[in-house]
Design an enzyme around this catalytic site. Structure first.
Site, mmCIF file in Angstrom:
data_model
loop_
_atom_site.group_PDB
_atom_site.id
_atom_site.type_symbol
_atom_site.label_atom_id
_atom_site.label_comp_id
_atom_site.label_asym_id
_atom_site.label_seq_id
_atom_site.Cartn_x
_atom_site.Cartn_y
_atom_site.Cartn_z
ATOM 1 N N SER A 1 -7.950 12.196 8.523
ATOM 2 C CA SER A 1 -6.295 13.583 8.326
ATOM 3 C C SER A 1 -5.624 13.173 9.343
ATOM 4 O O SER A 1 -6.226 12.642 10.562
ATOM 5 C CB SER A 1 -7.534 14.817 8.327
ATOM 6 O OG SER A 1 -7.868 14.590 7.786
ATOM 7 N N GLY B 1 -9.303 3.137 21.878
ATOM 8 C CA GLY B 1 -8.118 2.842 21.360
ATOM 9 C C GLY B 1 -7.658 1.856 20.195
ATOM 10 O O GLY B 1 -6.781 1.731 20.214
ATOM 11 N N SER B 2 -8.468 1.642 19.745
ATOM 12 C CA SER B 2 -8.943 0.991 18.095
ATOM 13 C C SER B 2 -7.375 1.294 17.331
ATOM 14 O O SER B 2 -6.718 0.488 17.059
ATOM 15 C CB SER B 2 -9.895 0.864 17.181
ATOM 16 O OG SER B 2 -9.976 1.955 16.670
ATOM 17 N N ASN B 3 -7.236 2.886 17.271
ATOM 18 C CA ASN B 3 -5.730 2.946 17.240
ATOM 19 C C ASN B 3 -5.044 3.341 17.300
ATOM 20 O O ASN B 3 -4.531 3.005 16.983
ATOM 21 C CB ASN B 3 -6.407 5.201 16.364
ATOM 22 C CG ASN B 3 -7.166 5.067 15.090
ATOM 23 O OD1 ASN B 3 -7.007 4.867 14.450
ATOM 24 N ND2 ASN B 3 -8.374 5.717 15.705
ATOM 25 N N GLU C 1 -8.416 5.238 9.011
ATOM 26 C CA GLU C 1 -7.756 6.130 10.204
ATOM 27 C C GLU C 1 -6.604 5.020 10.814
ATOM 28 O O GLU C 1 -5.136 4.546 10.893
ATOM 29 C CB GLU C 1 -8.564 5.778 11.591
ATOM 30 C CG GLU C 1 -9.281 7.610 11.835
ATOM 31 C CD GLU C 1 -9.899 7.548 12.652
ATOM 32 O OE1 GLU C 1 -9.184 8.349 13.686
ATOM 33 O OE2 GLU C 1 -11.273 7.527 12.483
ATOM 34 N N ASN D 1 -2.242 14.442 15.459
ATOM 35 C CA ASN D 1 -3.498 14.169 16.003
ATOM 36 C C ASN D 1 -3.771 13.222 14.698
ATOM 37 O O ASN D 1 -3.716 13.231 13.744
ATOM 38 C CB ASN D 1 -4.354 14.703 16.048
ATOM 39 C CG ASN D 1 -5.788 14.550 16.148
ATOM 40 O OD1 ASN D 1 -6.295 14.121 16.972
ATOM 41 N ND2 ASN D 1 -6.704 15.623 15.954
ATOM 42 N N HIS E 1 -7.436 12.583 12.670
ATOM 43 C CA HIS E 1 -9.803 13.518 12.968
ATOM 44 C C HIS E 1 -9.793 12.221 12.132
ATOM 45 O O HIS E 1 -9.101 12.385 10.842
ATOM 46 C CB HIS E 1 -8.557 14.446 12.603
ATOM 47 C CG HIS E 1 -10.589 15.231 12.730
ATOM 48 N ND1 HIS E 1 -10.915 15.543 14.415
ATOM 49 C CD2 HIS E 1 -11.724 15.683 11.849
ATOM 50 C CE1 HIS E 1 -12.191 16.212 13.741
ATOM 51 N NE2 HIS E 1 -12.571 16.225 12.859
ATOM 52 N N LYS F 1 -8.960 15.493 24.627
ATOM 53 C CA LYS F 1 -8.904 17.152 25.438
ATOM 54 C C LYS F 1 -8.311 17.716 25.047
ATOM 55 O O LYS F 1 -6.930 17.682 23.569
ATOM 56 C CB LYS F 1 -8.350 16.781 27.190
ATOM 57 C CG LYS F 1 -9.606 16.309 27.159
ATOM 58 C CD LYS F 1 -10.721 16.791 28.401
ATOM 59 C CE LYS F 1 -11.977 16.143 28.867
ATOM 60 N NZ LYS F 1 -13.171 16.676 29.027
ATOM 61 N N ASP G 1 -8.053 20.471 16.044
ATOM 62 C CA ASP G 1 -8.052 20.155 14.543
ATOM 63 C C ASP G 1 -7.283 21.230 13.854
ATOM 64 O O ASP G 1 -7.767 21.038 12.654
ATOM 65 C CB ASP G 1 -9.336 19.579 13.745
ATOM 66 C CG ASP G 1 -9.968 18.959 15.094
ATOM 67 O OD1 ASP G 1 -9.289 17.794 15.534
ATOM 68 O OD2 ASP G 1 -10.731 18.640 15.494
#
Ligand code: GRF
Length: 222
Positions: free
Chosen positions: A135, A11-13, A173, A101, A103, A85, A144
């Site tokens: 991305s 969960g760092s993002n 990111e 998302n 990536h 998932k 993706d």
């Protein structure tokens, strides 16, 4: 704009997004964190900040529960941040154009089924490319695969390992994802038509050169 974050891991993002949203006059607010793993660090981070959190089935395929959670919290934008998932088709359809998302590579290269986490960086190193990166893309029915909204390059160093490269990409990111989410929030659905205006709001957070990372496809009206 009310944002839900789906996360499977550390969960760092998510943390980077929560931090960005804590700024004064931030147009986005994380109102829900969902994980398919009860032990995900992302759930602890949500709890620490008082953000409602929920778990779903480990395989992530309970579309009814996910849709109910998103509706219950009035979610406008769904962000997949380290979520591994596949999102059920009905959820993708309900949030088409409103699901992002992040990536850890320059899509369309090094993406697709099974290409997540460390495997991405191992594949990048094995290929011999000199540049990787991060991305942010819209989510569609394939892994993706949806339209890329923003990218930022990270040079591959000769002595890089998957871990050192992953760390430098992750740091990117942490800047790129909040910048895109805030631009979405500031521009609303008009972002695709007017990213520059969204990025230049004088009273809003100033993304680092967001104009440079938004791709031409994202700049054209849809
Ligand atoms: C990130 O590189 C993300 O893109 C990937 O998993 C990594 C860790 O993410 N899918 P986080 O710390 O759980 O946000």
């Amino acid at each position: 704009m009310r944002v839900a974050v789906l996360a499977s891991g550390h969960g760092s993002n998510l943390e980077a997004l929560l931090e960005a949203c804590a700024a004064p006059r931030c147009p986005a607010r994380v109102v829900l964190v969902v994980s398919n793993r009860p032990d995900a660090g992302a759930l602890e981070r949500a709890a620490a900040r008082g953000v409602p959190a929920a778990t779903i089935a480990r395989d992530g395929q309970d579309a009814d529960r996910l849709l109910a959670l998103l509706a219950e919290h009035g979610v406008d934008l769904v962000v997949l941040a380290g979520y591994v998932k596949r999102v059920p088709g009905r959820v993708v359809a309900a949030y088409r154009g409103r699901m992002l998302n992040v990536h850890p590579a320059l899509l369309p290269a090094f993406g697709g089924p099974g290409m997540y986490g460390r495997r991405v960086h191992e594949a990048v190193l094995a290929s011999g490319v000199r540049v990787s990166g991060a991305s942010v893309h819209l989510v569609d029915e394939q892994y993706d695969h949806g339209a890329v909204v923003a990218q930022w390059p990270v040079p591959v160093r000769p002595d890089d390992t998957a871990d050192t490269l992953a760390a430098r990409v992750l740091a990117v990111e942490h800047r790129l994802l909040p910048a895109v989410v805030l631009a979405f929030a500031a521009g609303g659905t008009a972002l695709a038509a007017a990213p520059s205006a969204a990025a230049r709001r004088p009273d809003g957070p100033q993304p680092h050169s967001l104009d440079d990372v938004l791709l031409p496809t994202a700049k054209e009206p849809t």
